[in-house]
Write a protein that holds these residues in place. Structure first.
Motif, mmCIF file in Angstrom:
data_model
loop_
_atom_site.group_PDB
_atom_site.id
_atom_site.type_symbol
_atom_site.label_atom_id
_atom_site.label_comp_id
_atom_site.label_asym_id
_atom_site.label_seq_id
_atom_site.Cartn_x
_atom_site.Cartn_y
_atom_site.Cartn_z
ATOM 1 N N THR A 1 0.827 -1.203 0.000
ATOM 2 C CA THR A 1 0.000 0.000 0.000
ATOM 3 C C THR A 1 0.861 1.253 0.000
ATOM 4 O O THR A 1 0.581 2.210 -0.735
ATOM 5 C CB THR A 1 -0.932 -0.002 1.223
ATOM 6 O OG1 THR A 1 -1.706 -1.195 1.204
ATOM 7 C CG2 THR A 1 -1.869 1.187 1.198
ATOM 8 N N ALA A 2 1.931 1.257 0.797
ATOM 9 C CA ALA A 2 2.805 2.429 0.848
ATOM 10 C C ALA A 2 3.473 2.655 -0.506
ATOM 11 O O ALA A 2 3.485 3.781 -1.017
ATOM 12 C CB ALA A 2 3.862 2.245 1.938
ATOM 13 N N ILE A 3 3.995 1.578 -1.111
ATOM 14 C CA ILE A 3 4.646 1.714 -2.424
ATOM 15 C C ILE A 3 3.643 2.239 -3.447
ATOM 16 O O ILE A 3 3.913 3.195 -4.187
ATOM 17 C CB ILE A 3 5.216 0.355 -2.895
ATOM 18 C CG1 ILE A 3 6.334 -0.118 -1.958
ATOM 19 C CG2 ILE A 3 5.747 0.455 -4.326
ATOM 20 C CD1 ILE A 3 6.773 -1.556 -2.204
ATOM 21 N N VAL A 4 2.450 1.625 -3.461
ATOM 22 C CA VAL A 4 1.427 2.010 -4.441
ATOM 23 C C VAL A 4 1.041 3.477 -4.267
ATOM 24 O O VAL A 4 0.953 4.233 -5.240
ATOM 25 C CB VAL A 4 0.177 1.109 -4.310
ATOM 26 C CG1 VAL A 4 -0.993 1.691 -5.075
ATOM 27 C CG2 VAL A 4 0.488 -0.292 -4.801
ATOM 28 N N THR A 5 0.837 3.893 -3.013
ATOM 29 C CA THR A 5 0.413 5.270 -2.769
ATOM 30 C C THR A 5 1.480 6.251 -3.248
ATOM 31 O O THR A 5 1.174 7.205 -3.971
ATOM 32 C CB THR A 5 0.117 5.485 -1.271
ATOM 33 O OG1 THR A 5 -0.800 4.481 -0.834
ATOM 34 C CG2 THR A 5 -0.483 6.851 -1.024
ATOM 35 N N VAL A 6 2.743 6.000 -2.877
ATOM 36 C CA VAL A 6 3.814 6.932 -3.252
ATOM 37 C C VAL A 6 4.013 6.960 -4.769
ATOM 38 O O VAL A 6 4.041 8.035 -5.388
ATOM 39 C CB VAL A 6 5.134 6.548 -2.533
ATOM 40 C CG1 VAL A 6 6.297 7.352 -3.077
ATOM 41 C CG2 VAL A 6 4.997 6.760 -1.031
ATOM 42 N N VAL A 7 4.109 5.776 -5.387
ATOM 43 C CA VAL A 7 4.333 5.726 -6.838
ATOM 44 C C VAL A 7 3.171 6.380 -7.576
ATOM 45 O O VAL A 7 3.376 7.150 -8.525
ATOM 46 C CB VAL A 7 4.529 4.265 -7.316
ATOM 47 C CG1 VAL A 7 4.572 4.189 -8.839
ATOM 48 C CG2 VAL A 7 5.806 3.687 -6.729
ATOM 49 N N SER A 8 1.937 6.113 -7.130
ATOM 50 C CA SER A 8 0.770 6.677 -7.817
ATOM 51 C C SER A 8 0.771 8.204 -7.737
ATOM 52 O O SER A 8 0.502 8.880 -8.731
ATOM 53 C CB SER A 8 -0.529 6.134 -7.217
ATOM 54 O OG SER A 8 -0.560 4.742 -7.286
ATOM 55 N N VAL A 9 1.070 8.755 -6.553
ATOM 56 C CA VAL A 9 1.092 10.216 -6.414
ATOM 57 C C VAL A 9 2.195 10.795 -7.299
ATOM 58 O O VAL A 9 1.977 11.771 -8.021
ATOM 59 C CB VAL A 9 1.298 10.632 -4.934
ATOM 60 C CG1 VAL A 9 1.573 12.134 -4.841
ATOM 61 C CG2 VAL A 9 0.078 10.274 -4.105
ATOM 62 N N LEU A 10 3.373 10.167 -7.284
ATOM 63 C CA LEU A 10 4.493 10.691 -8.064
ATOM 64 C C LEU A 10 4.214 10.635 -9.563
ATOM 65 O O LEU A 10 4.616 11.529 -10.305
ATOM 66 C CB LEU A 10 5.782 9.913 -7.750
ATOM 67 C CG LEU A 10 6.360 10.167 -6.355
ATOM 68 C CD1 LEU A 10 7.629 9.352 -6.140
ATOM 69 C CD2 LEU A 10 6.635 11.657 -6.144
ATOM 70 N N LEU A 11 3.510 9.598 -10.014
ATOM 71 C CA LEU A 11 3.171 9.501 -11.437
ATOM 72 C C LEU A 11 2.033 10.441 -11.795
ATOM 73 O O LEU A 11 2.040 11.069 -12.857
ATOM 74 C CB LEU A 11 2.750 8.070 -11.785
ATOM 75 C CG LEU A 11 3.834 7.063 -12.142
ATOM 76 C CD1 LEU A 11 3.199 5.701 -12.390
ATOM 77 C CD2 LEU A 11 4.582 7.511 -13.385
ATOM 78 N N ALA A 12 1.034 10.535 -10.914
ATOM 79 C CA ALA A 12 -0.192 11.256 -11.258
ATOM 80 C C ALA A 12 -0.016 12.777 -11.187
ATOM 81 O O ALA A 12 -0.609 13.507 -11.969
ATOM 82 C CB ALA A 12 -1.336 10.818 -10.348
ATOM 83 N N TYR A 13 0.808 13.244 -10.246
ATOM 84 C CA TYR A 13 0.898 14.703 -10.073
ATOM 85 C C TYR A 13 1.386 15.416 -11.338
ATOM 86 O O TYR A 13 0.715 16.333 -11.827
ATOM 87 C CB TYR A 13 1.749 15.063 -8.852
ATOM 88 C CG TYR A 13 1.466 16.468 -8.375
ATOM 89 C CD1 TYR A 13 1.984 17.562 -9.073
ATOM 90 C CD2 TYR A 13 0.646 16.715 -7.290
ATOM 91 C CE1 TYR A 13 1.710 18.859 -8.677
ATOM 92 C CE2 TYR A 13 0.363 18.010 -6.885
ATOM 93 C CZ TYR A 13 0.902 19.073 -7.580
ATOM 94 O OH TYR A 13 0.610 20.343 -7.196
ATOM 95 N N PRO A 14 2.540 14.999 -11.907
ATOM 96 C CA PRO A 14 2.982 15.677 -13.143
ATOM 97 C C PRO A 14 1.957 15.542 -14.266
ATOM 98 O O PRO A 14 1.730 16.479 -15.024
ATOM 99 C CB PRO A 14 4.275 14.940 -13.521
ATOM 100 C CG PRO A 14 4.683 14.182 -12.319
ATOM 101 C CD PRO A 14 3.467 13.946 -11.491
ATOM 102 N N PHE A 15 1.313 14.383 -14.334
ATOM 103 C CA PHE A 15 0.326 14.145 -15.384
ATOM 104 C C PHE A 15 -0.861 15.103 -15.223
ATOM 105 O O PHE A 15 -1.277 15.765 -16.185
ATOM 106 C CB PHE A 15 -0.134 12.687 -15.320
ATOM 107 C CG PHE A 15 -1.031 12.277 -16.436
ATOM 108 C CD1 PHE A 15 -0.658 12.461 -17.763
ATOM 109 C CD2 PHE A 15 -2.262 11.676 -16.181
ATOM 110 C CE1 PHE A 15 -1.486 12.070 -18.802
ATOM 111 C CE2 PHE A 15 -3.094 11.288 -17.211
ATOM 112 C CZ PHE A 15 -2.707 11.482 -18.523
#
Lengths: 288, 260
Positions: free
Chosen positions: A79-93
């Motif tokens: 969950t921690a990995i998914v949350t961090v990776v998702s935020v990092l990918l989604a924000y610039p997008f």
């Protein structure tokens, strides 16, 4: 006319019965089919699987059995990995959609970005299996182009679980962060520029802090939905490592052990509640 | 610098779009596969797997079950959500903040736990597993959503119209049916269609609470046991199509509200 000076919201003619008649069905449904089941689950978690009788053994098993404990550790890590990776990918997008895409195309661009959101949830995980399988699209492309001689083990790994989850949550977070970026008044940025801040400083000191509430709401949703999900880890992760929901379903499916499944569910819910309390001030539903 | 930002943005956006669309494209593409395995190389096109899905009685009856549960549970959720939203927005109730919190509480609990709780309760009460049991669970997950959507659209400006109707002698039920419902129709439809998409796609609760008759996601799950199979791709693509229709209806109802 309103006579009690309650900003026109209390309606004198209605009496006291009407408002309760309006809200009681919804409250009743929630009490009967949400709160009561939760209480039933609480009682169940305190009974022994065979023979009944009150016991704390279901809870003590969780803390003493390393494989149960490990499931929670796995769940929290994924969950921690998914949350961090998702935020990092989604924000610039989300930022590109809000700032770089011309205004008239934004709605279409956003709709396209969340379109796969609406495929069946079960089917979406299965589709990733087609991509990641031993003879799936990626491995065929890699071996076919000569980059690899042996196919990679991608399916039935934590990598596959995380990929499936991130796919889902990038769409969700793009929505929440985009909405947040669009709500920012352009005058903030103008003010920052007038005061001599460059684009990077403006972003770090003005835009990012102001969109933090949106990120927090999205991250919390990601956390709740991810840690409680059974489908994606079951289809993509295989049985190499168990996450909490898989463990819960195993108790019901294979062993019919409702008390232990209840105890594990309550522990899982306690973790979510702690997360909720940690970011409660960001998560208010307000009336427009 | 500007040129660099633009190019990098385009590249990044394309990469993310690629990531987002990859599984869906693969799903739909290999649903058109002529041979028995949904893996490269693509040998299609053929509609034989759609044919196989539509002549599979288990799948088609599960599809009907899913639609039925979705429509009825969403209608219940939106009705209860609307009435309570109106009650909370228009009247001062003691402890209303707490009670509103209670109604929205299920939003923060995972579907698995809601399903588990209902399973334990129904088990104790001797309620058999059925589509009705699953439907009850779907109302639990969608009621907070409908409530939140409709409550957020209950602006104070509508109070004046309602008050005018009362001053002209309308009883409460007439105010509700002839004024409030039409004014809030977009929010009500939005809540309904959004609930439909969630119920239509819900798996865990249906999996736990149904036995013989079940919903489409559960049937698809059973289909998955046979490994990679183009039939699963075909049924998945069909589900995608239905969901898109629901989402478009949802979008249209919301859009209609935005340009009054």
């Amino acid at each position: 006319m309103s006579s009690n000076g309650n900003s026109g919201r209390a309606l004198p003619r209605a009496g006291r019965a009407l408002p309760w008649a309006l809200v009681t069905p919804a409250l009743g449904w929630t009490l009967l089919f949400f709160v009561l089941p939760f209480i039933a689950m609480g009682f169940s978690s305190l009974t022994a699987h065979e023979g009944g009788g009150f016991t704390l053994s279901n809870y003590s098993q969780f803390f003493t059995n390393p494989s149960y404990w490990q499931a929670m550790v796995n769940s929290l890590q994924v969950t921690a990995i998914v949350t961090v990776v998702s935020v990092l990918l989604a924000y610039p997008f989300a930022w590109i959609l809000a700032e770089q895409v011309p205004e008239r195309w934004q709605r279409l661009a956003l709709m396209l970005a969340v379109l796969p959101f609406w495929t069946s949830y079960v089917v979406r995980s299965y589709s990733w299996l087609l991509v990641l399988a031993q003879n799936g699209v990626i491995n065929r492309a890699l071996t076919g182009s000569g980059l690899m001689t042996e196919p990679l083990q991608l399916a039935n790994t934590r990598f596959a679980t995380v990929t499936g989850f991130v796919h889902f949550f990038v769409m969700l977070l793009t929505l929440t962060i985009f909405a947040n970026l669009k709500q920012l008044s352009p005058s903030y940025r103008k003010a920052a520029a007038d005061l001599g801040a460059g684009p990077v400083r403006t972003f770090l000191h003005v835009v990012l802090p102001l969109t933090l509430p949106g990120i927090m709401v999205g991250a919390f949703l990601t956390f709740v939905l991810c840690i409680g999900d059974y489908i994606t880890p079951q289809i993509l992760g295989g049985n190499n490592e168990l996450l909490m929901p898989q463990l819960v379903m195993m108790q019901i499916g294979r062993r019919g052990d409702f008390p232990l499944a209840s105890a594990l569910s309550i522990i899982l819910m306690a973790v979510v509640t702690i997360a909720y309390l940690a970011c409660a001030r960001w998560l208010k539903i307000e009336r427009a | 610098m500007r040129w660099f930002v633009r190019t990098a943005s385009w590249a990044y956006a394309l990469a993310v779009y690629g990531f987002i669309f990859l599984p869906v494209v693969v799903l739909v593409l290999f649903s058109l596969q002529a041979t028995s395995f949904p893996i490269p190389p693509f040998t299609g096109p053929s509609l034989r797997w759609y044919d196989a899905v539509l002549s599979d009685v288990r799948l088609t009856s599960a599809l009907v079950n899913s639609l039925m549960v979705a429509v009825l549970s969403s209608a219940t959720a939106v009705t209860l959500g609307f009435l309570s939203a109106w009650g909370f927005a228009r009247f001062v109730l003691p402890g209303s903040g707490l009670l509103r919190g209670l109604i929205t509480l299920p939003l923060t609990v995972s579907y698995l736990i809601i399903g588990m709780g209902l399973l334990v309760l129904f088990n104790w009460a001797g309620v058999p597993k059925s589509l009705l049991a699953a439907g009850i669970g779907h109302v639990v997950i969608n009621l907070p959503l409908c409530f939140a959507i409709i409550y957020s659209q209950m602006g104070d400006h509508q109070i004046n119209i309602e008050r005018a109707a009362r001053d002209l002698g309308a009883p409460e039920w007439k105010v509700l049916l002839l004024i409030t419902v039409p004014v809030l129709a977009p929010a009500i439809f939005a809540g309904f269609f959004l609930s439909m998409t969630f119920s239509w796609d819900e798996f865990v609760i249906s999996f736990l609470l149904t036995r013989f008759e079940t919903t489409l996601p559960v049937e698809i799950w059973n289909l998955l046991r046979s490994g990679l199979n183009p039939k699963t791709n075909a049924v998945g693509s069909l589900v995608f199509a239905v969901s898109i229709v629901l989402v478009v209806l949802f979008e249209l109802t919301l859009l209609r509200r935005r340009k009054p």
